[in-house]
Design an enzyme around this catalytic site. Structure first.
Site, PDB file in Angstrom:
ATOM      1  N   GLU A  23      57.033  96.990  22.330  1.00 50.31           N
ATOM      2  CA  GLU A  23      57.138  98.136  23.233  1.00 50.31           C
ATOM      3  C   GLU A  23      57.688  97.634  24.547  1.00 50.31           C
ATOM      4  O   GLU A  23      57.349  96.533  24.992  1.00 50.31           O
ATOM      5  CB  GLU A  23      55.759  98.765  23.458  1.00 50.31           C
ATOM      6  CG  GLU A  23      55.801  99.841  24.546  1.00 50.31           C
ATOM      7  CD  GLU A  23      54.560 100.709  24.627  1.00 50.31           C
ATOM      8  OE1 GLU A  23      53.477 100.250  24.229  1.00 50.31           O
ATOM      9  OE2 GLU A  23      54.690 101.854  25.104  1.00 50.31           O
ATOM     10  N   CYS A 226      53.271 104.040  23.614  1.00 44.10           N
ATOM     11  CA  CYS A 226      53.453 105.244  24.422  1.00 44.10           C
ATOM     12  C   CYS A 226      54.923 105.509  24.745  1.00 44.10           C
ATOM     13  O   CYS A 226      55.313 106.659  24.916  1.00 44.10           O
ATOM     14  CB  CYS A 226      52.649 105.119  25.709  1.00 44.10           C
ATOM     15  SG  CYS A 226      50.900 105.383  25.432  1.00 44.10           S
ATOM     16  N   ASN A 363      52.291 108.651  17.671  1.00 43.38           N
ATOM     17  CA  ASN A 363      51.649 107.450  18.199  1.00 43.38           C
ATOM     18  C   ASN A 363      50.323 107.827  18.843  1.00 43.38           C
ATOM     19  O   ASN A 363      50.315 108.444  19.901  1.00 43.38           O
ATOM     20  CB  ASN A 363      52.539 106.794  19.256  1.00 43.38           C
ATOM     21  CG  ASN A 363      51.825 105.626  19.930  1.00 43.38           C
ATOM     22  OD1 ASN A 363      51.523 104.633  19.287  1.00 43.38           O
ATOM     23  ND2 ASN A 363      51.535 105.758  21.220  1.00 43.38           N
ATOM     24  N   GLU A 364      49.255 107.502  18.198  1.00 47.61           N
ATOM     25  CA  GLU A 364      47.885 107.802  18.649  1.00 47.61           C
ATOM     26  C   GLU A 364      47.786 109.139  19.413  1.00 47.61           C
ATOM     27  O   GLU A 364      47.161 109.218  20.466  1.00 47.61           O
ATOM     28  CB  GLU A 364      47.242 106.647  19.435  1.00 47.61           C
ATOM     29  CG  GLU A 364      47.849 106.226  20.720  1.00 47.61           C
ATOM     30  CD  GLU A 364      47.039 105.140  21.461  1.00 47.61           C
ATOM     31  OE1 GLU A 364      46.757 105.349  22.643  1.00 47.61           O
ATOM     32  OE2 GLU A 364      46.699 104.103  20.855  1.00 47.61           O
TER      33      GLU A 364
END
Ligand code: AHR
Length: 635
Positions: A23, A226, A363-364
């Protein structure tokens, strides 16, 4: 401890068990893995990238050497490309003299004798233009590399030169000095080492990329975390904006508080995966941004505050978004001549497909109605058009004590083949939850443990955290029939620019500093198997406390080698005997790789030794606080 193998009970396990999570957090991409040396090369830094910080603007990292004979401004009229609207205007009143200088990311680090590719787009706004000197200088002003380009065109034109550097420096800066008076427009000012990883143009920093390759990851997840779903609908990572000519890519605000040039974009991610023999695992937003909210603040470790209205991409725009997802699969795998996106891949220099097998959706994310509606639309569309692609869904954010209930329910109902779980925990959690997947309902979707790490107070990693990860991974191998993939997170962190701790590898402009956790990942990556061989472990003290601190896992790889992993989290050494009766011929050569140290230690490296397995068993003394991988070679 006596370890007796039960080969009759062996089972197939995933061949993709350890991979990496990339990321762009902690300056992992620009200023990190992406080898570009010029900061704010596109003049697109904007206060909004960094919480409306007015100093973070188009002029960031640039300075005029002599304000009395030149001016530097930023304009937007007739830009190089609409996606890249700002450019520099350098007006030189008397030449030669003043120049525009860039200090890179904490200085430009260069090596004596190496060649660097310089390029810019330029045009003449006033005057006839002429030669422009390009100089790399050190802190004392000594020139350590120079070349020149010519800017005479009234339209944007790319100019290139090669600089050969005459001294090792960590603090160089790059200056552009017009040799004629006049007004020049400049954009996309770039300096790249020629010695990138595998010599790729627009490539990756060789030492960092090599450190990742040395992990022998079976897959690379990108571009987040994120970053993949952004902190608002307009901040979702649109993969199409990250491909094509660099000047036409769409820079993006990075929710970690800086700017993404996206010079390291989807094409480069796919190419890197291919270069290191890892499966690409792109993760795309499920049509919703971070925790479904347009106002999510996620700027410090583990602190995620989401306020405001929940939201996602408006439903009437979802068809277009779904098409983007399908187009990504075509970009990766489509025919180079007959498909629109396959052609674009070929134009970028890669006619052969990238052989994409997995795609992550979400994503989560919080499992809300907004999420469910959009995820279901995307999931069904991908499943229908590309049944050959394995979709990895998400079960939401993890909080200790919860079990992602809503996420599991939805994924199970839809029949999602794999779901992504995340947990950042303290060492004790990993010690006490080694049965997490033993208890797992095997009828449910399979698991990708996409983000995990153990930390001690102060969010640090050390031998204690690394050994608990090693111990926990023995339980993951045991459950390698349901846990298909794992990736430690985050991967990279630049010193002085770290938003999240701990990370697997710290670095600065010249050094790569793997943590002890890195070596655990490497020991697993380099010693993966595809068959799990259960073992009966008998301990002289079988108390719960002792049992939970000894981890044993035995796998067989495709070459037929037996790999024995032994984790000892006790403060005392433990003698073990490993019995290989009926599976390994006597006289096999073996190697042992050992990572051991004081629990607080942060600086230990593994050491290797070799021995011969004389009979059909061998003895091994596990040092206190240690992790050992023993490979018994066959043939
Ligand atoms: O790994 C850091 C962050 O942790 C990721 O961006 C996010 O997915 C998680 O909350």
């Amino acid at each position: 401890a006596t370890v007796t193998l039960k080969p009759e009970k062996s089972k197939k396990i995933s061949g993709h068990l350890t991979g990496i999570f990339f990321e762009d957090i902690n300056y992992a991409a620009d200023g990190g893995l992406y080898a570009e040396l010029i900061q704010n090369r596109d003049f697109e830094y904007a206060p909004a990238d960094r919480g409306n910080d007015r100093n973070w603007n188009s002029t960031h990292s640039w300075a005029l050497t002599d304000a009395s004979s030149a001016t530097f401004s930023v304009e937007t009229l007739r830009p190089l490309h609409p996606n890249n609207p700002h450019y520099a205007v350098l007006e030189v009143k008397s030449a030669p003299g003043a120049g525009l200088v860039n200090g890179g990311f904490d200085g430009i680090a260069v090596k004596k004798g190496e060649k660097y590719d310089f390029s810019l787009f330029g045009k003449v706004l006033e005057g006839k233009g002429g030669k422009v000197a390009v100089k790399l200088s050190d802190k004392d002003g000594t020139v350590i590399g120079q070349a020149s380009v010519t800017i005479t065109s009234k339209d944007w034109k790319r100019q290139k030169a090669v600089l050969t550097v005459t001294a090792d420096r960590t603090d160089a800066s790059l200056g552009i000095y017009p040799q004629e008076a006049g007004k020049f427009a400049l954009d996309m000012v770039s300096l790249f080492p020629q010695s990138t990883f595998k010599g790729r143009k627009n490539g990756l920093r060789a030492d960092l990329a090599q450190a990742l390759a040395d992990l022998h990851p079976r897959f690379v997840r990108f571009p987040g975390g994120c970053v993949a779903h952004g902190d608002g609908v307009d901040n979702i990572y649109d993969w199409k904006g990250s491909i094509g000519p660099l000047e036409a890519r769409k820079p993006l605000r990075n929710l970690w508080g800086y700017h993404q040039t996206r010079g390291l974009g989807y094409f480069e991610y796919f190419r890197f995966c291919e270069d290191i023999g890892a499966e690409p695992l792109p993760v795309l937003a499920a049509g919703v941004p971070c925790q479904n909210s347009g106002t999510c603040a996620h700027h410090s470790t583990d602190e995620l505050t989401c306020m405001g209205q929940q939201g996602g991409i408006p439903l009437e725009e979802m068809d277009k978004y779904i098409q983007d997802v399908l187009d990504l699969i075509e970009y990766a795998n489509g025919d180079a001549r007959s498909t629109e996106w396959g052609k674009k891949r070929a134009e970028a220099g890669h006619p052969k497909p990238f052989n994409l097998k997995f795609i992550g959706i979400g994503n989560e994310d919080m499992i809300t109605d907004v999420f469910e509606e959009r995820f279901t639309l995307i999931y069904n569309a991908v499943r229908q058009k590309h049944p050959e692609i394995t979709v990895i869904g998400t079960v939401g954010p993890f909080h200790e004590g919860t079990d992602y209930e809503e996420g599991w329910k939805l994924a199970t109902r839809l029949g999602v083949p794999v779901v992504d779980e995340h947990y950042y925990v303290e060492p004790g959690w990993l010690i006490h939850n080694q049965d997490y997947y033993d208890r797992y309902d095997r009828r449910k979707p399979k698991v990708y443990l996409g983000e995990y790490a153990s930390h001690v107070s102060g969010r640090r990693n050390n031998i204690e955290t690394a050994l608990t990860e090693a111990l926990y991974l023995t339980s993951i191998e045991r459950n390698g029939d349901v846990v298909l993939m794992t990736s430690y997170a985050p991967l990279l962190a630049k010193e002085g620019h770290t938003q999240w701790n701990p990370d697997l590898i710290y670095f600065n402009n010249t050094e790569v500093k793997p943590t002890v956790g890195y070596y655990v990942q490497q020991m697993y990556g380099q010693n993966a198997g595809t068959e799990y061989i259960p073992a009966e472990v008998s301990l002289s003290n079988p108390s719960d406390a002792v049992r939970k601190r000894i981890g044993v896992s035995v796998v067989k790889d495709d070459a037929g080698d037996y790999i024995v992993k032994l984790a000892n989290l006790l403060p005392v050494k433990v003698s073990s005997r490993v019995k290989l009766e009926g599976i390994s011929p006597a006289g096999a050569s073996a190697s042992a790789t050992l990572l051991a140290g004081n629990p607080q230690s942060e600086e230990v490296k593994p050491v290797s030794s070799s021995f011969v397995v004389e009979g059909q068993e061998f003895g091994y003394e596990m040092p206190a606080y240690s992790f050992t991988v023993i490979r018994v070679r066959q043939g």
